[in-house]
Design an enzyme around this catalytic site. Structure first.
Site, short mmCIF file in Angstrom:
data_model
loop_
_atom_site.label_atom_id
_atom_site.label_comp_id
_atom_site.label_asym_id
_atom_site.label_seq_id
_atom_site.Cartn_x
_atom_site.Cartn_y
_atom_site.Cartn_z
N GLU A 139 0.62 -0.70 0.05
CA GLU A 139 0.26 0.43 -0.29
C GLU A 139 0.76 1.37 0.14
OE1 GLU A 139 -2.56 0.73 3.15
OE2 GLU A 139 -3.26 2.57 2.68
N GLU A 144 -2.52 11.26 1.44
CA GLU A 144 -4.68 11.65 2.03
C GLU A 144 -4.16 12.43 3.14
OE1 GLU A 144 -5.04 7.08 4.68
OE2 GLU A 144 -3.14 7.42 5.08
#
Ligand SMILES: *[C@@H]1O[C@H](CO)[C@@H](O)[C@H](O)[C@H]1NC(C)=O
Ligand SMILES: *[C@@H]1O[C@H](CO)[C@@H](O)[C@H](O)[C@H]1NC(C)=O
Length: 249
Positions: A139, A144
């Site tokens: 990941e 974000e």
């Protein structure tokens, strides 16, 4: 050098240039046909994940090279379930996932770029990320925002071994450019360089990410890791000039 050598050098240079391929062009948010060529609605696994928003195609709009994801407060939705926990759904929102899977191959990699207008309000959780197609990790959170006034850049080797960098995110009402360069290091690990507004912010290493296909996801999740309650007014997350280039030979 004689002419034959010059010609073969030119051919080699041309072959190198040809190795850069556009996987997703900047025009992918121009029309429904452009969108459908490169994107699917929702997460690759469905409408729910690890927060208080359920994804719904109606919350995704695009035109003139820009996609807008809108989260709106709702009631009466059934709970989501994640990791054996029930999660209350308080929003409908938007997620899109690239049709292409991204697999770093020998000597290769990708550049992911775009311009993002993302909120850092408590309870809002926009993201631009790569995650494993098979099992987990890899990941890479290319950007974000977890409702804290910061932007986060993360690479997970395991759920407890990760690199992260949180940076103060000024002017969330403006577009900011993000670029993530993902490259093969040694046919095992992958280097990840994160750029914001043209400057390198951090370099991380994905252990064992080589040769593992990843999904590309843009989504506006809500609550969860970004705190709750989230806003009762609509939240917008906009992305324009999104482009993915492949450097895989
Ligand atoms: C992840 O694994 C790579 C390769 O072993 C290593 O270089 C990197 O430091 C690891 N990340 C963390 C946070 O330990
Ligand atoms: C990903 O790349 C590796 C190494 O280049 C290759 O062995 C593997 O088959 C690829 N996987 C997929 C699903 O394309």
């Amino acid at each position: 050098m004689h002419l034959g050598q010059a010609a073969s050098l030119l051919l080699a240079a041309a072959a190198c240039a040809d190795a850069v391929r556009t996987i997703i062009p900047k025009t992918s948010f121009n029309s429904q046909a452009d969108f459908d060529a490169d994107w699917n609605y929702n997460y690759p696994w469905g409408t729910d994940h690890n927060g208080g928003a359920r994804m719904d195609k109606a919350q995704v709009k695009f035109s003139s090279g820009m996609v807008t994801l809108t989260a709106k407060k709702v009631s009466g939705q059934p709970d989501a379930s994640h990791g054996g926990q029930a999660i209350k759904i308080n929003y409908l929102s938007g997620a899109i996932a690239a049709k292409e899977h991204f697999n770093v191959s020998r000597g290769g990699g990708y550049d992911f770029t775009g311009e993002f207008k993302a909120t850092t309000t408590k309870g809002t959780w926009p993201a631009f990320w790569l995650t494993a197609v098979n099992g987990w990790p890899p990941e890479i959170d290319m950007a974000e925002w977890k409702g804290s006034g910061k932007i986060s850049f993360n690479t997970f080797n395991t759920s407890s071994v990760l690199s992260w960098k949180d940076v103060t995110y000024s002017s969330p009402d403006q577009f900011h450019s993000i670029k993530c360069e993902v490259r093969d290091i040694n046919q095992k690990d992958v280097s990840v360089k994160f750029y914001m507004d043209g400057s390198l912010v951090t370099t991380q290493v994905g252990g064992g990410f080589f040769g593992k296909p990843m999904y590309l996801i843009i989504n506006l999740q809500m609550e969860g890791s970004s705190g709750s309650p989230g806003p009762s007014t609509d939240t917008l997350y906009q992305v324009r000039n999104l482009e993915v280039l492949s450097y895989n030979p």
